[in-house]
Design a protein around this motif. Sequence first.
Motif, PDB file in Angstrom:
ATOM      1  N   ARG A 164       0.830  -1.205   0.000  1.00 14.78           N
ATOM      2  CA  ARG A 164       0.000   0.000   0.000  1.00 14.78           C
ATOM      3  C   ARG A 164       0.863   1.252   0.000  1.00 14.78           C
ATOM      4  O   ARG A 164       0.600   2.206  -0.735  1.00 14.78           O
ATOM      5  CB  ARG A 164      -0.912  -0.016   1.229  1.00 14.78           C
ATOM      6  CG  ARG A 164      -1.860   1.167   1.290  1.00 14.78           C
ATOM      7  CD  ARG A 164      -2.709   1.108   2.551  1.00 14.78           C
ATOM      8  NE  ARG A 164      -3.654   2.208   2.597  1.00 14.78           N
ATOM      9  CZ  ARG A 164      -4.460   2.452   3.621  1.00 14.78           C
ATOM     10  NH1 ARG A 164      -4.423   1.637   4.682  1.00 14.78           N
ATOM     11  NH2 ARG A 164      -5.294   3.465   3.596  1.00 14.78           N
ATOM     12  N   TRP A 195       2.492   2.021  -3.449  1.00 10.39           N
ATOM     13  CA  TRP A 195       1.668   2.693  -4.442  1.00 10.39           C
ATOM     14  C   TRP A 195       1.366   4.129  -4.061  1.00 10.39           C
ATOM     15  O   TRP A 195       0.945   4.924  -4.912  1.00 10.39           O
ATOM     16  CB  TRP A 195       0.386   1.905  -4.679  1.00 10.39           C
ATOM     17  CG  TRP A 195       0.648   0.627  -5.391  1.00 10.39           C
ATOM     18  CD1 TRP A 195       0.511  -0.643  -4.912  1.00 10.39           C
ATOM     19  CD2 TRP A 195       1.138   0.480  -6.727  1.00 10.39           C
ATOM     20  NE1 TRP A 195       0.875  -1.564  -5.852  1.00 10.39           N
ATOM     21  CE2 TRP A 195       1.274  -0.893  -6.987  1.00 10.39           C
ATOM     22  CE3 TRP A 195       1.487   1.393  -7.738  1.00 10.39           C
ATOM     23  CZ2 TRP A 195       1.732  -1.382  -8.206  1.00 10.39           C
ATOM     24  CZ3 TRP A 195       1.946   0.906  -8.939  1.00 10.39           C
ATOM     25  CH2 TRP A 195       2.051  -0.464  -9.171  1.00 10.39           C
ATOM     26  N   GLN A 196       1.563   4.475  -2.802  1.00 14.78           N
ATOM     27  CA  GLN A 196       1.447   5.876  -2.403  1.00 14.78           C
ATOM     28  C   GLN A 196       2.689   6.673  -2.779  1.00 14.78           C
ATOM     29  O   GLN A 196       2.648   7.905  -2.835  1.00 14.78           O
ATOM     30  CB  GLN A 196       1.216   5.963  -0.894  1.00 14.78           C
ATOM     31  CG  GLN A 196      -0.139   5.439  -0.442  1.00 14.78           C
ATOM     32  CD  GLN A 196      -0.272   5.382   1.070  1.00 14.78           C
ATOM     33  OE1 GLN A 196       0.722   5.428   1.801  1.00 14.78           O
ATOM     34  NE2 GLN A 196      -1.497   5.272   1.559  1.00 14.78           N
ATOM     35  N   SER A 251     -10.956  -0.101  -4.460  1.00 15.97           N
ATOM     36  CA  SER A 251      -9.516  -0.055  -4.713  1.00 15.97           C
ATOM     37  C   SER A 251      -9.115  -1.051  -5.789  1.00 15.97           C
ATOM     38  O   SER A 251      -8.285  -0.751  -6.666  1.00 15.97           O
ATOM     39  CB  SER A 251      -8.751  -0.335  -3.418  1.00 15.97           C
ATOM     40  OG  SER A 251      -7.356  -0.329  -3.636  1.00 15.97           O
ATOM     41  N   ASN A 294      -3.306  -6.074  -3.562  1.00 13.54           N
ATOM     42  CA  ASN A 294      -3.562  -4.921  -2.703  1.00 13.54           C
ATOM     43  C   ASN A 294      -4.721  -5.194  -1.748  1.00 13.54           C
ATOM     44  O   ASN A 294      -4.651  -4.885  -0.554  1.00 13.54           O
ATOM     45  CB  ASN A 294      -3.865  -3.694  -3.565  1.00 13.54           C
ATOM     46  CG  ASN A 294      -4.141  -2.454  -2.735  1.00 13.54           C
ATOM     47  OD1 ASN A 294      -3.255  -1.905  -2.094  1.00 13.54           O
ATOM     48  ND2 ASN A 294      -5.376  -1.994  -2.753  1.00 13.54           N
ATOM     49  N   ARG A 334      -4.418  -5.596   2.438  1.00 11.63           N
ATOM     50  CA  ARG A 334      -5.162  -4.719   3.354  1.00 11.63           C
ATOM     51  C   ARG A 334      -6.238  -5.486   4.114  1.00 11.63           C
ATOM     52  O   ARG A 334      -6.509  -5.206   5.283  1.00 11.63           O
ATOM     53  CB  ARG A 334      -5.786  -3.575   2.567  1.00 11.63           C
ATOM     54  CG  ARG A 334      -4.763  -2.684   1.868  1.00 11.63           C
ATOM     55  CD  ARG A 334      -5.424  -1.642   0.997  1.00 11.63           C
ATOM     56  NE  ARG A 334      -6.258  -0.752   1.777  1.00 11.63           N
ATOM     57  CZ  ARG A 334      -7.065   0.176   1.236  1.00 11.63           C
ATOM     58  NH1 ARG A 334      -7.142   0.292  -0.066  1.00 11.63           N
ATOM     59  NH2 ARG A 334      -7.789   0.957   2.013  1.00 11.63           N
TER      60      ARG A 334
END
Length: 311
Positions: A212, A215-216, A265, A293, A297
């Motif tokens: 996560r 990808w930020q 998402s 992803n 999460r």
Amino acid sequence: YKHQAGCRKRRILTAVLVLNFGILVFLKYYNLFAGSLNDILGSFGMDFSAPTLNLFLPLGISFYSMQLIAWLAYLYRGKAEIPQNPLRFLLFVSWFPQIIQGPIPRYEQLNVQLQEGHAYNEDEWNEAVFLILWGLFLKLMIADRAAPFVNEVFDHYTLYSGMYFWAAALLYSVQLYTDFLSCVRLCQGISLLFGIRLAENFNRPYQAKSGREFWQRWHISLGNWMKDYVFYPIALSKPFAKMQKTLKKNVNTYFGKVFPSFLASFMVFVLVGIWHGANWTFILWGLLHGVANVLTRLFHKPWEYVPKCVR
């Protein structure tokens, strides 16, 4: 009267968005879908062939289409005004350094800089030259030097095994990152020569501690665009609100709370894969990363899904 005006604005916005997306999808993906349809029908023995077209794909269409969509959203929300000078607006849409590589600019960030005057600034010029030289170094001395080995192993994979695959995979990740980063640095440097400062697009993604977080840090402007104009509209829509309520009631409170956002998402990742190229490999890439992803999460706190009576 206000209600009628609001409905009219929504209809106009919807029509313009459909037009923008329609042009992009037709020019970029028609041949992919036509070819796939022919393959499917051919496998069933059906004598049908959708024509393939020699379409002209405008340079940077994906980027300036996304800029236009973001601007339309700003206009709809009253955060932007209809431009009085169409040439100035076209300058914002087609600012040449970032038109094919990004970053995807925010209207309020880029447009203001393009409208105001810029005097010569020695510090900015020094920074711009450094960014250009750094971009050339990343491209010519790292990305292009890694490419021959990576291409040799990937193109002739039957001839190699073991450590060659690991080395090629590692170098490919370096090649991909430095190739993309070099182009962004060149775009930023060239823009800064004109006094225009583009937003940052990477933040050391390989130092991320989770998928996560990665990808930020990777292609930040694309991630922010997808979050604002795809993720939130889907996650906050009425069908997803109804799904959340149903899952909370029938499955588990925490699961019902987070699963709709995870599904939104996943849909974003699929769209990102499609956006990257008109090829089924990109769509598969989006599906795989979307699943990874969501699972990452979803099971970050697996005990939350166990009913309290069982704990």
